[in-house]
Design a protein around this motif. Sequence first.
Motif, PDB file in Angstrom:
ATOM      1  N   THR A  80      -2.070  63.121  13.098  1.00 26.76           N
ATOM      2  CA  THR A  80      -2.846  63.509  12.067  1.00 26.76           C
ATOM      3  C   THR A  80      -4.139  62.557  11.646  1.00 26.76           C
ATOM      4  O   THR A  80      -3.761  61.265  11.891  1.00 26.76           O
ATOM      5  CB  THR A  80      -2.019  63.448  10.894  1.00 26.76           C
ATOM      6  N   VAL A  81      -5.281  62.985  11.523  1.00 25.75           N
ATOM      7  CA  VAL A  81      -6.328  62.045  11.413  1.00 25.75           C
ATOM      8  C   VAL A  81      -6.625  62.086   9.667  1.00 25.75           C
ATOM      9  O   VAL A  81      -6.920  63.140   9.316  1.00 25.75           O
ATOM     10  CB  VAL A  81      -7.647  62.542  12.168  1.00 25.75           C
ATOM     11  N   LEU A  82      -6.668  60.907   9.128  1.00 27.27           N
ATOM     12  CA  LEU A  82      -6.585  60.837   7.537  1.00 27.27           C
ATOM     13  C   LEU A  82      -8.071  60.770   7.274  1.00 27.27           C
ATOM     14  O   LEU A  82      -8.770  60.030   7.787  1.00 27.27           O
ATOM     15  CB  LEU A  82      -6.054  59.759   7.055  1.00 27.27           C
ATOM     16  N   GLU A  83      -8.324  61.512   6.178  1.00 28.11           N
ATOM     17  CA  GLU A  83      -9.637  61.454   5.536  1.00 28.11           C
ATOM     18  C   GLU A  83      -9.765  60.014   4.834  1.00 28.11           C
ATOM     19  O   GLU A  83     -10.870  59.594   4.519  1.00 28.11           O
ATOM     20  CB  GLU A  83      -9.730  62.636   4.465  1.00 28.11           C
ATOM     21  N   ALA A  84      -8.548  59.685   4.200  1.00 25.00           N
ATOM     22  CA  ALA A  84      -8.330  58.511   3.503  1.00 25.00           C
ATOM     23  C   ALA A  84      -7.543  57.538   3.813  1.00 25.00           C
ATOM     24  O   ALA A  84      -6.328  57.384   3.153  1.00 25.00           O
ATOM     25  CB  ALA A  84      -8.459  58.733   1.833  1.00 25.00           C
ATOM     26  N   PRO A  85      -7.825  56.802   4.766  1.00 25.02           N
ATOM     27  CA  PRO A  85      -6.917  55.994   5.503  1.00 25.02           C
ATOM     28  C   PRO A  85      -6.742  54.639   4.930  1.00 25.02           C
ATOM     29  O   PRO A  85      -5.951  53.592   5.253  1.00 25.02           O
ATOM     30  CB  PRO A  85      -7.397  55.813   6.833  1.00 25.02           C
ATOM     31  N   GLU A  86      -7.319  54.548   3.573  1.00 29.43           N
ATOM     32  CA  GLU A  86      -7.205  52.977   2.872  1.00 29.43           C
ATOM     33  C   GLU A  86      -5.859  52.449   2.698  1.00 29.43           C
ATOM     34  O   GLU A  86      -5.668  51.138   3.167  1.00 29.43           O
ATOM     35  CB  GLU A  86      -7.967  53.116   1.668  1.00 29.43           C
ATOM     36  N   PRO A  87      -4.764  53.356   2.447  1.00 31.89           N
ATOM     37  CA  PRO A  87      -3.548  52.404   2.126  1.00 31.89           C
ATOM     38  C   PRO A  87      -2.987  51.843   3.501  1.00 31.89           C
ATOM     39  O   PRO A  87      -2.568  50.703   3.569  1.00 31.89           O
ATOM     40  CB  PRO A  87      -2.669  53.417   1.681  1.00 31.89           C
ATOM     41  N   HIS A  88      -3.521  52.496   4.545  1.00 29.01           N
ATOM     42  CA  HIS A  88      -2.947  52.007   6.118  1.00 29.01           C
ATOM     43  C   HIS A  88      -3.867  50.725   6.159  1.00 29.01           C
ATOM     44  O   HIS A  88      -3.184  49.570   6.772  1.00 29.01           O
ATOM     45  CB  HIS A  88      -3.358  52.987   7.030  1.00 29.01           C
ATOM     46  N   TYR A  89      -4.898  50.560   6.017  1.00 30.08           N
ATOM     47  CA  TYR A  89      -5.843  49.354   6.038  1.00 30.08           C
ATOM     48  C   TYR A  89      -5.055  48.304   5.164  1.00 30.08           C
ATOM     49  O   TYR A  89      -4.882  47.101   5.583  1.00 30.08           O
ATOM     50  CB  TYR A  89      -7.454  49.524   5.671  1.00 30.08           C
ATOM     51  N   GLU A  90      -4.784  48.569   3.830  1.00 31.82           N
ATOM     52  CA  GLU A  90      -4.350  47.486   3.024  1.00 31.82           C
ATOM     53  C   GLU A  90      -2.843  47.140   3.824  1.00 31.82           C
ATOM     54  O   GLU A  90      -2.544  45.823   3.774  1.00 31.82           O
ATOM     55  CB  GLU A  90      -3.887  48.086   1.721  1.00 31.82           C
ATOM     56  N   ALA A  91      -1.959  48.183   4.108  1.00 27.98           N
ATOM     57  CA  ALA A  91      -0.653  47.748   4.513  1.00 27.98           C
ATOM     58  C   ALA A  91      -0.960  46.807   5.753  1.00 27.98           C
ATOM     59  O   ALA A  91      -0.346  45.492   5.877  1.00 27.98           O
ATOM     60  CB  ALA A  91       0.101  48.919   5.099  1.00 27.98           C
ATOM     61  N   ALA A  92      -1.933  47.176   6.726  1.00 29.89           N
ATOM     62  CA  ALA A  92      -1.978  46.310   7.887  1.00 29.89           C
ATOM     63  C   ALA A  92      -2.592  45.039   7.475  1.00 29.89           C
ATOM     64  O   ALA A  92      -2.128  43.807   7.949  1.00 29.89           O
ATOM     65  CB  ALA A  92      -3.006  46.723   9.073  1.00 29.89           C
ATOM     66  N   ALA A  93      -3.504  44.745   6.553  1.00 29.14           N
ATOM     67  CA  ALA A  93      -4.217  43.376   6.081  1.00 29.14           C
ATOM     68  C   ALA A  93      -3.005  42.788   5.532  1.00 29.14           C
ATOM     69  O   ALA A  93      -2.837  41.418   5.775  1.00 29.14           O
ATOM     70  CB  ALA A  93      -5.331  43.785   5.035  1.00 29.14           C
ATOM     71  N   ARG A  94      -2.158  43.307   4.547  1.00 26.42           N
ATOM     72  CA  ARG A  94      -1.037  42.627   4.074  1.00 26.42           C
ATOM     73  C   ARG A  94      -0.043  41.864   5.126  1.00 26.42           C
ATOM     74  O   ARG A  94       0.364  40.836   4.850  1.00 26.42           O
ATOM     75  CB  ARG A  94      -0.430  43.591   2.932  1.00 26.42           C
ATOM     76  N   ARG A  95       0.386  42.639   6.072  1.00 23.52           N
ATOM     77  CA  ARG A  95       1.189  42.223   7.009  1.00 23.52           C
ATOM     78  C   ARG A  95       0.582  41.131   7.741  1.00 23.52           C
ATOM     79  O   ARG A  95       1.393  40.162   7.996  1.00 23.52           O
ATOM     80  CB  ARG A  95       1.554  43.446   8.226  1.00 23.52           C
ATOM     81  N   ALA A  96      -0.647  41.166   8.078  1.00 24.58           N
ATOM     82  CA  ALA A  96      -1.512  40.128   8.907  1.00 24.58           C
ATOM     83  C   ALA A  96      -1.363  38.899   7.900  1.00 24.58           C
ATOM     84  O   ALA A  96      -1.243  37.828   8.530  1.00 24.58           O
ATOM     85  CB  ALA A  96      -2.763  40.487   9.168  1.00 24.58           C
TER      86      ALA A  96
END
Lengths: 1120, 906
Positions: free
Chosen positions: A143-159
């Motif tokens: 699935t290609v997301l129109e609003a992937p921001e939550p994933h960016y945040e999750a990834a940043a948080r994990r990092a």
Amino acid sequence: MSVDTPVSDADARRRALEPGGSFIVQAPAGSGKTELLTQRCLCLLATVEYPEEVLAITFTRKAAGEMRERILSALHAASAPCPDEAHRAVTWRLARAAADRDRARGWNLLATPGRLRVQTIDGLCATLTRQLPVLSALGAAPTVLEAPEPHYEAAARRAVAALETDLAAALEVLLPHLENDVERLVRLIAGLLPRREQWLHHLLGAYPREALEAALRNTVTDQLERAATACPSALAPELLRLARFAAAHVDDPAHPLAGWAAAERLPGAGLAERARWLGLAELLLTRGGPNLRKRVDARQGFPAPSQAADAQDKVLFKQAKADFAALAAALGGHPDFLAELDECRYLPPPHYEDAQWAVLQALGEVLVRAAAELQLVFAEHAEVDFVEVHLRALQALGGEDDPTDLALALDYRLRHILVDEFQDTSSGLYRLLCRLTAGWQPGDGRTLFLVGDPMQSIYGFREAEVGLFLETRARGIGDLHLEPLALEVNFRSQANLVAWVHRAFAAVLPATADPAAGAVPYSPSVPVRAAEAEAGVDVVAAALRDDAAEAERIVGVVRETLARDPRASVAVLGRNRSHLLPGARALKAAGISFQAVELEPLAELSVVQDLRSLTRALLHGADRPAGCNVLRAPWCGLALPDLLATVGEGCDEPVWPRLAEPAVAAALSTDGRRRLARVRRVLADALAWRRRLPLCRWVEGVWIALGGPATLDRAIEREAAAAYFELLGRESHAGDLPDLQAFDRALARLYAPPDPAADGRVQLMTMHKAKGLEFDVVILPGLGRRPRQDELPLLDWQERPGRHGDIGLLLAPIRPTRDAAEPIQAYLRRLGAARSRLEDGRLLYVAATRARRRLYLLGHAAAGAGPGRAQPDAQSLLARLWPAVETAFAALPAAAPAPAPAAPAGWPLRRLPADWAPTALDLRPLGTPTAPTVQDVEEQIPFDWAGQTARHVGTLVHRWLERFARDGAARWSPAQVDALQPRLEAALRILGVGDEHLPEAAARCTRALRNVLNDPRGRWILGDHPEHRAEYALTAWQDGRVRHYVIDRTFVDADGTRWVIDYKTGQHLGGDVEAFLDREQERYRAQLETYATLWRELERRPVRLGLYFPLLPAWRDWSP
Amino acid sequence: MPSSADPTTPLDSSALENVSLDAACERGATILTVNKRLARQLLGRREQALAARGGRVWETPKVLPWAAWLVQAYQALVDDGHHRRHPLSATQERLLWEAVIERSQAGGTLLRSDAAATAAVTAHRLLLEWGLERRQLLVEGATETRAFLGWLDDFERRCAAGGWLSAAALGQQVERALGDGAWAPPAQLVLAGFDEWTPQQRSLLERLRAAGTRLARLTEPAAGAAPRRLAFDDAAAETDAAARWARARLARNPTARIGIAVPDLRERRALLGDRLCRVLQPEQFAAGRAGEQAPFGFSLGPPLAEHPLVGDALAALDLAAGERSWLEVGRFLRSPFFAGGTDEWAACSALDRQLRAARRPAISAERLAGAFRQGPSGAGRCPRRAAAFARFRRLVAGLPRRAAPSDWAGHFDSLLTALGWPGDRPLDSAEFQAVRRFRDLLTEFAGLDRVVNRQGLSGVVAVLRRMAAEALFQPEDGTPPIEVLGLLEADGLRFDHLWIMGLDDERWPPPAAPHPLLPAALQRRLGLPHASAERERDYAGRLLERLGAAAPEIVASHARRAADRALRPSPLLSGWPEAKAAELLPPEPAPDPWSVAPPAPLDAVPDAAAPPTPRELRGGAHLLSAQALCPFSAVAGYRLRAIEPETPCEAPDGRIRGDIVHLALAELWGRLGGLEALRAADADTAVATAVRVSVERALAEASRQRPDLYRPRLLALERARLVDLLLAWLSLEAERAPFLVEHRETRQDLELVGLHLRIRADRVDRLADGRCVVIDYKTGARAGPGDWTGARLTEPQLPLYAVASERPVAGALIARLKAGSLAWLGMTAVDGIAPGIEPFAGTDELADWPALLAHWRERLTALAAELRQGVAVATPGLDACRYCAFPPLCRKAEAETSAGAAADVG
Ligand code: SF4
């Protein structure tokens, strides 16, 4: 019609239709590039084996749709006779050839339009990854997301969380840099992830300080060299002399000019010479820009003559000042030198401080980690962003040395690629193109056709690189040289407008091209349409920002235009959405309907706010604000005293249980009691249906029952409500809104749907959206406004082609929170700002060239001291356009700011009358649906987990008893049953019996089967009777519904009695078998007696019923 | 038909004997259909016909889908001992592929190995059905095909080892058994709805024919349709029209069989459901209960996992795995599908709110249990959910660390039972079916022992969740008169009225989509499904032709636009005459549920007054601040207490960080006492120690409260930062006139015109002259003194402390504690109290310092009086409204638009 006379660029147009050549075409506004692309597509189609060999890449899905439409229309029209107009005849002839090819090869394009490959870059990448699931390492289309921001945040948080694990060293450097503000770091990283296509490959490679510092040094020396080159040699001696003079007269050895004391010549490009350039800049330029110093004094080493120790000095000093004035006058003729000299002042240091470097390195590590975490997050959710699809497509296409054989994967060979809007190409698409055309040679029958207008490159914020157009035009792609062609005819605008654009943008756009800096010069157009009586351009100047006045002016222009020509089209084009809102409101107030896409945020409407509250209140029993608002909204409208009494003063308890408390009702006014009673009834009904309907339907139903629609009197409110429910439908899962914050984010992106009453004559949109469109009249409002500013990113970078062809990467970390400046970052910001100023100029070009007949420019520039000194905000679009419009502002009087209008305070509460009740619908009733088909009751036994194995045993025993009956019991002996054990086990396993239960279950089956064969009763049941059947399926029509039954065993005995027998494979452990059998008989009596009634329908024989228990074995029979 | 009887000629569908449904049933032949739906419809049609003829009981005809028939045949082979292999269920097969792929080199790095497994299953099926040669695949295939072949080897190895058989191989097995004489062919078969046969099917049928089976083809006379086509602006208009049309047809004939067929049912399902509900059940819709006993049904439901009852069950199982996010815990608490779900909803919601107040993003089962036990609102208020959760936890304690699915299935069942799933409410029909379906799924899950390793809870829940996500679930209420189905599913069915929608040129014919794991050219050559545009076009054309004869009334439609693209009618519709919507639709407008509430004139009543405020109201200085900014917001926040539930934070945010600084400073001044300590001879080390200890204390407290936020390394970083910050700050304190710190965060009671306020100044210093200075620490970016000389004190904290002070006040100071911009701000009576602060010089209205103090007292008293009286007027302002949470309550947006609307009129 003048369009048909040969145009000045006819040669270029002809050349562009040569199927064997590769071209890059510059097509300015209004030059008809879409038509040219269509023609080339047609012309290529006539030369290929399969239509799929031609791939056209457009910028938007809309453009793809239009182009496909044009090609198909042309193919359609090819069967009609050739049109008379010359330019249409060209298309017709090309279409005719393509249609002939179509027929000859049996493509049947008109019946399979899907074969035309017209795609956006996103679409192309999606196709590639879909066909190459392994090479792209996606596995399948995610699935290609129109609003992937939550994933960016999750990834940043994990990092960032890796501070506590394996990324401690880097984060221990980075976090203190940001005052340990983890949230901020997360936000900044998340903000960079969508642009990882840009930085990731830099950070992944070796990350050597030496190379990066070399880039810094080159930046410095390049600039010094530019300054040296620009320095007018005729003035060199005088410059040297005066600089030395000044150096001799400054005492401070740290003074920028001090280095000139012993200078023998002007400085060169060496790093060591930088100080002298700075000294020279100090001498010649005032602070803050390339402005010549008008006067010099002691601070620049020109002491006042009055300070002279003696008369000789006095003369000397006086002379020096005069000489300086003369030099300055001469330098006034060399603005480019002054500009280059000015630039020298902002150069970054040529190396990183150790601390800076440490931060940069740490940042690199953390970002790379975040990108890796993002992959994991994507994998967990099976969702990706568009960037990922691009990256994966690129990966799937293989490396430069080992490109993937696309022909195998796609089943056709790509022979021709056409790219529209090439000026807005990102480096990602560029790389993709390079891979797609890897190995293409000039003249090998494969061609590339790039069309665009660098003057219209306006997507820098989406990583478009206008420099790529210029570079590609100069160098080609790979081994493929592209012949540059330039269109210049403007079919769109009247001559006066074209002339104005010519004058204005020759000044607004830079004079020379500079791919690295993103500078594109103006290239002229030749009008085809005659000049109209009017000048074409009106500048509406104001001294102060006054949105309301501007909006009124817009209304005036629209009215006037439509009054003069009711069919005219008018567009209001704003830089940002917010610049359009005042105009939109004024137009609405004036009763002029217009089309606008994504203009008005719906979340600000009270109807949407109330619906949001209702949703929350229904989802969360303790959401107090939502609960309060459900009672406050117009459908209920409790006034404050009643509201306070209902929800409880200063109380934090859930609102909901209080509604039912008699004490609460007692404390209310009569009016309040009636209102509350009605709403309580509706809500109580509603809660019984919690999570039983799709959320959107439930909330909407409750809202209607509350009287919600009755409270809406404006069309926009009704549309907003409908749009809200649609959104709720999209965002809810399993009847719930799992994440209310995510929902709110989606709600904030919700805009009023286009006005259905609007006919498209008046349109409001952003300048970016207007690209490719045209209107009779174009109004550009708010040109004096300053755009909003975003938070500064964590990392600044820039790929900078050096003057010697080498590409360097400039990287700067964000400045520490507590420090004021970071010089490298400041330098890059400066470059970025210059770039966006250039892009603003192009944006204006795009906006202005949308007009066919007339253009209105609306803006304000604060009047300075005295007339003619008005200055627009430096960030505004007006500042870019200033050279072209300055005169219009010259006459503006200075005005005092008007006081802000006082906001009204207090207002009445609007609400439905207390006795409001719903209206009944007057509808023709529909028939009731057919009653359900009911399965045999036996199927609906309550779930018994432990009984699963028993159930499977039952199934298998039934199956075998059917088999025995079919074969005839005589053919089977108990001894044979023992040999069945392996088969039974296999069958049980297939049925789903777990390994550990298998032997036991199989044993039970064997026991049952052996019992039957050993038991005379069993043998009798299975015996060869007349009319015997096993597993006999019957259908009955009972009580108006269809029922299905399966009868285990039935036959007619010698007496002519119909036996109906059911097998029960239950076990009975423990004593008193008889009592057990009695119970079983009672339990199944009704079931079997139903069977008896079936047989009575079928025949007139007496029926006798039997229950047979093979595991016991035991038998019960009776007459119904 | 001679050719169909001749076993040597290739089988040709059109040459088979034609039989009607009735004839086939009466012959007692087995009817094999292309899919389940057709079997069901044939059965239903036969039933209707017999019932109409007065039949009461009859033998059920043997109608079953091809695939089910193969399974039966294979079962017989097993019972006869010819085969032992276990045909894999769809889930087993997919999981097996997935395991294979994950272990492979090419598959190990895939982003979605699960989806790759699904693709591999299809590729494998195609390979078997079309008899593709592996050698050929190797020759023609590229990377993707080679990867697939590698997986296939491993898959087959595992199948052989495990005694499994791919479901796609059943046909081959049966055919082989037929050849070996191991299986007796049926006497007659009637085939229904096969547009084309796969090579595998053809070969099996040919063998059957050779073995003497009488093959026939079910044919039905064309329904005599005159198909027409319609165009609409967009999909919504198209859907509306179809719904109105269906309503009109149904109203005319309640027993009509109406079909609505769509190529992309999955995408359109929501829109269709919505519009059909509105138009066909407007009354129910307006009562918030549309969908019950609806006269329409879908052939395709959403995934079972999305059924609320099942979704919540799966989420609850996750609770057993340990810490869960606050969102999931909230979902569990609010769910109606567990014990107490109806009566305890509000109490459980309150518990969720309470848990959120601690702002933890992850909540352990322990914490949740604790909240149930001892929450301030008392466990007594949701005793049933609490008890259920306690039972659940006891079971969780006894769960195995790893186990096989069949074990887990039992545990899952008992865990859910312990929670009281599926809830206290009686189940409605759809819920009942969902429960049953979920239990079937659990049973299927239990059968996964040999394909799923023994593993821990979260792993198996994930498997179950995926199964539930893949199992589509459509509750059924009989056979509704209006059936909504996919185009392929509609193939072969008969209707009285059929509307085919979505037939635009983008969707129909569908674009070619060759299977990515098989060589594209090979697929095209052999004519595999979807392999080429030509094949899709022919197939789509034939299907449309058949559908065009499936009912006496046929309507085809398409939209003219989708998003920003123009659409044309499908080229395959070119032969269908275009009609006008008015010819097909009833003249009256569509029923609209909203029309039960037509726009009504609204009353407007003044509402700016609340009853007087009681003496005790929580809020302190903030209360007055709110009143000063906007009186309505004070009522909303402190009297209505319309306060949003907290949002958990995952890292220390400004609030937490600010609290720590406050705490550390309070500690520090407790140690230092006053300025003297900073100026003492040994100050440097002593102060440094005091700072370190204070920071340590403050951080210890913070990490005690939120150990999840302050883990060791961040703690160390914060320690260093805070020590730096405090030391830097002390240098600003050192420049002050001598002072002693008298109060640190001391609570104080203040009575203003009968309003009792509890306030707490960050700090109060005593100066040498005995006067005092009130101090507020600010760590935020927007730290600055408010307007303290104006009429409304919107930042009344320091004035309030000043007014409350028992000593004369000589200054009100804000300590801005933001690194990089440390500063003193505020007002003082005399010079030198703090560096950088000039003494108050007076304004036009306020002559001097005492006048300022008097002003503060007077303004604060006036504010308190306003509050007491219940002044609640909303006074919007840029600052007030920017961060205000009460716009819906104060009706600001409404007031603005109605003002705008009034202006429009005027
Ligand atoms: S939104 Fe503005 S007017 Fe409404 S309560 Fe808040 S501050 Fe007052």
